[in-house]
Write a protein that holds these residues in place. Structure first.
Motif, PDB file in Angstrom:
ATOM      1  N   THR A   1       3.798   5.459  -7.551  1.00 27.32           N
ATOM      2  CA  THR A   1       2.756   4.692  -6.855  1.00 27.32           C
ATOM      3  C   THR A   1       2.498   3.317  -7.481  1.00 27.32           C
ATOM      4  O   THR A   1       2.671   3.115  -8.690  1.00 27.32           O
ATOM      5  N   VAL A   2       2.034   2.388  -6.623  1.00 28.32           N
ATOM      6  CA  VAL A   2       1.676   1.045  -7.078  1.00 28.32           C
ATOM      7  C   VAL A   2       0.257   1.010  -7.650  1.00 28.32           C
ATOM      8  O   VAL A   2      -0.149   0.008  -8.246  1.00 28.32           O
ATOM      9  N   ALA A   3      -0.492   2.108  -7.456  1.00 28.74           N
ATOM     10  CA  ALA A   3      -1.896   2.150  -7.923  1.00 28.74           C
ATOM     11  C   ALA A   3      -1.939   1.874  -9.428  1.00 28.74           C
ATOM     12  O   ALA A   3      -1.096   2.359 -10.175  1.00 28.74           O
ATOM     13  N   GLY A   4      -2.916   1.061  -9.823  1.00 23.75           N
ATOM     14  CA  GLY A   4      -3.105   0.778 -11.248  1.00 23.75           C
ATOM     15  C   GLY A   4      -2.240  -0.366 -11.747  1.00 23.75           C
ATOM     16  O   GLY A   4      -2.251  -0.671 -12.947  1.00 23.75           O
ATOM     17  N   PHE A   5      -1.501  -1.037 -10.837  1.00 25.88           N
ATOM     18  CA  PHE A   5      -0.651  -2.160 -11.285  1.00 25.88           C
ATOM     19  C   PHE A   5      -1.560  -3.296 -11.771  1.00 25.88           C
ATOM     20  O   PHE A   5      -2.413  -3.781 -11.016  1.00 25.88           O
ATOM     21  N   PRO A   6      -1.351  -3.742 -13.007  1.00 27.10           N
ATOM     22  CA  PRO A   6      -2.280  -4.747 -13.550  1.00 27.10           C
ATOM     23  C   PRO A   6      -2.075  -6.150 -12.972  1.00 27.10           C
ATOM     24  O   PRO A   6      -2.979  -6.983 -13.063  1.00 27.10           O
TER      25      PRO A   6
ATOM     26  N   ALA B   1       0.854  -1.194   0.000  1.00 25.68           N
ATOM     27  CA  ALA B   1       0.000   0.000   0.000  1.00 25.68           C
ATOM     28  C   ALA B   1       0.884   1.236   0.000  1.00 25.68           C
ATOM     29  O   ALA B   1       1.951   1.239   0.632  1.00 25.68           O
ATOM     30  N   ASP B   2       0.474   2.276  -0.706  1.00 28.12           N
ATOM     31  CA  ASP B   2       1.174   3.552  -0.621  1.00 28.12           C
ATOM     32  C   ASP B   2       0.159   4.680  -0.670  1.00 28.12           C
ATOM     33  O   ASP B   2      -1.056   4.433  -0.589  1.00 28.12           O
ATOM     34  N   LEU B   3       0.669   5.906  -0.801  1.00 22.40           N
ATOM     35  CA  LEU B   3      -0.214   7.069  -0.759  1.00 22.40           C
ATOM     36  C   LEU B   3      -1.227   7.056  -1.902  1.00 22.40           C
ATOM     37  O   LEU B   3      -2.354   7.540  -1.768  1.00 22.40           O
ATOM     38  N   GLY B   4      -0.867   6.450  -3.027  1.00 20.86           N
ATOM     39  CA  GLY B   4      -1.738   6.474  -4.210  1.00 20.86           C
ATOM     40  C   GLY B   4      -2.717   5.330  -4.283  1.00 20.86           C
ATOM     41  O   GLY B   4      -3.745   5.426  -4.970  1.00 20.86           O
ATOM     42  N   GLY B   5      -2.457   4.210  -3.606  1.00 21.10           N
ATOM     43  CA  GLY B   5      -3.335   3.042  -3.704  1.00 21.10           C
ATOM     44  C   GLY B   5      -2.680   1.816  -3.111  1.00 21.10           C
ATOM     45  O   GLY B   5      -1.671   1.916  -2.409  1.00 21.10           O
TER      46      GLY B   5
END
Ligand code: NAD
Length: 415
Positions: free
Chosen positions: A268-273, A241-245
């Motif tokens: 950020t890791v957000a949106g990692f498929p 988890a990070d600030l973006g997701g």
């Protein structure tokens, strides 16, 4: 910055537990808790939209009896003086645990770098350094990177300090390699976290690291490198988890692909498929064996600690666990590796960078990693001995070791 908790009070409560074991007097506690010097500065900056903003900055030098004070600078909108005091004192104990000839300091600026242009950030960094440079320097106080600060910012620190004092790369560590930075410095903290996790998991708990499930909060310098090394050691990183997701995958995330994704997506890791997204606030309750908080302080509390599923917590971040959460982990039989041991790899390689700068020489990465491992494993064994002797937690054991080393140095120098 630490939610409802006061980091300085928390650190001092932990200090007292160790001071009780050592039988420290009231006077000695007062002496060792009180920062040596605290500076608050205001930095007026003309922003690119024409407005004038006044930013606040701090530098706290906690204790220098074992050597020049050393500590990172962090840029964060909620940074408070008490946080800086807490982090400066932790650096005194950290440098003592790994037995490098430094004391502890910390600093930072109340700002949100994600909302500033590179030019504004450079102006702000330079103004801050020019205002505190009289107390900095290779034999006084050495700056290094921390939350939201990086090698580029360290380059500006070196340049600004040099304008008044002449070129002295040893005044700051974590610099780019082209400017006298050290091989291995960027990865050093995460590498230390991974080594500490490995030792605790395999030697103390007697478990196999291959396939062990790791969850992390934070995927910046510390979190990203911790994940990479643990992955290389055979562990399975199952949630980040990070600030973006946040993303998770019980079979194990593809860490190199996740690092590449973060690099291309503003960190950020957000949106990692390659994983399932989830609410970052749920990171503490994710299924896993080893939990690595690697973002902010004061996040493991009496609310989040009871939800933790892991049997080992390794503090990549500074002061992520409140004393209440410490008690909960103790009662639940969850082993915790404290920040002043687990994330001391960065301070250790900062020391190596300082040594190389002073001697005008460069060591290879393999040599740095070998030396780092030697220092950290020795510190691990030293803390383990205190834990055995006093039947205490690893945090208290590490503090007993550090407090005793600082007290002895202080006694030898004279009060
Ligand atoms: P960084 O800026 O490189 O990364 C910070 C990470 O934390 C990012 O992934 C960010 O998204 C995440 N984060 C920030 N706020 C968050 C929030 N509210 N919820 C979830 N995630 C959040 O910083 P870093 O250098 O990796 O430092 C992280 C921690 O490690 C800090 O506590 C720092 O004091 C500590 N530390 C750093 C070093 C070092 O060498 N950089 C050394 C010792 C300790």
């Amino acid at each position: 910055m630490a939610g409802q908790t006061n980091l300085f009070e928390n650190v001092n409560r932990q200090f007292d537990e160790a001071a009780d074991i050592l039988g420290f007097s009231h006077e000695l506690r007062e002496l060792l808790k009180t920062p040596y010097r605290e500076i608050t500065v205001a930095m007026p900056i003309r922003m690119e939209d024409g407005t004038l903003r006044v930013f606040k900055g701090y530098r706290v030098q906690h204790n220098g009896v074992r050597g020049p004070q050393k500590g990172g600078i962090r840029f964060h909108p909620d940074l408070a003086l008490d946080d800086v005091r807490a982090l400066a004192s932790l650096n005194t104990w950290k440098t003592a645990v790994v037995n490098i000839p430094f004391g502890g300091a910390k600093g930072g600026i109340q700002c949100d770098p994600s909302k500033m242009s590179p030019h504004e950030l450079e102006m702000l960094t330079r103004r801050y350094i020019s205002k505190i440079s009289m107390v900095l320097g290779p034999t006084r106080d050495i700056i290094s990177p921390d939350l939201n600060t990086n090698a580029q910012i360290m380059a500006w620190v070196m340049d600004e300090y040099g304008r008044k004092n002449g070129h002295q790369p040893a005044c700051v560590t974590g610099k780019p390699l082209e400017l006298g930075g050290s091989q291995g410095r960027e990865a050093a903290t995460g590498r230390g976290v991974a080594l500490c996790a490995r030792e605790a998991w395999t030697r103390v708990l007697g478990r196999d690291l291959r396939g062990a499930r790791v969850t992390l909060q934070g995927f910046g310098n510390v979190g990203g490198h911790s994940a990479r090394f643990l992955h290389e050691m055979g562990a399975r990183v199952v949630a980040v988890a990070d600030l973006g997701g946040a993303v998770r995958r019980q079979e194990g995330l593809d860490v190199p692909a996740l690092l590449a994704h973060a690099r291309q997506n503003r960190g950020t890791v957000a949106g990692f498929p390659g994983g399932e997204p989830f609410d970052p606030a749920e990171i503490w309750a994710q299924e896993g064996d080893i939990l690595v908080p690697a973002a902010l302080g004061g996040v493991l509390t009496e609310t989040t600690a009871p939800t933790v599923k892991a049997s080992l917590v390794v503090e990549g971040a500074n002061a992520p666990t409140t004393p209440e959460a410490d008690r909960i982990f103790r009662e639940r039989g969850i082993l915790l590796m404290p920040d002043i041991l687990a994330n001391a790899g960065g301070a250790t390689v900062s020391y190596f960078e300082w040594v190389q700068n002073l001697q005008h020489l460069f060591w290879e990465e393999a040599e740095i990693f070998e030396k780092e491992e030697k220092v950290l494993l020795q510190a691990f064994r030293d803390v383990e001995e205190q834990v055995r002797r006093h039947h205490c937690t690893w945090r208290t054991g590490a503090l007993v070791l550090a407090l005793d080393r600082v007290r002895k140095a202080n006694e030898l120098r004279g009060w």
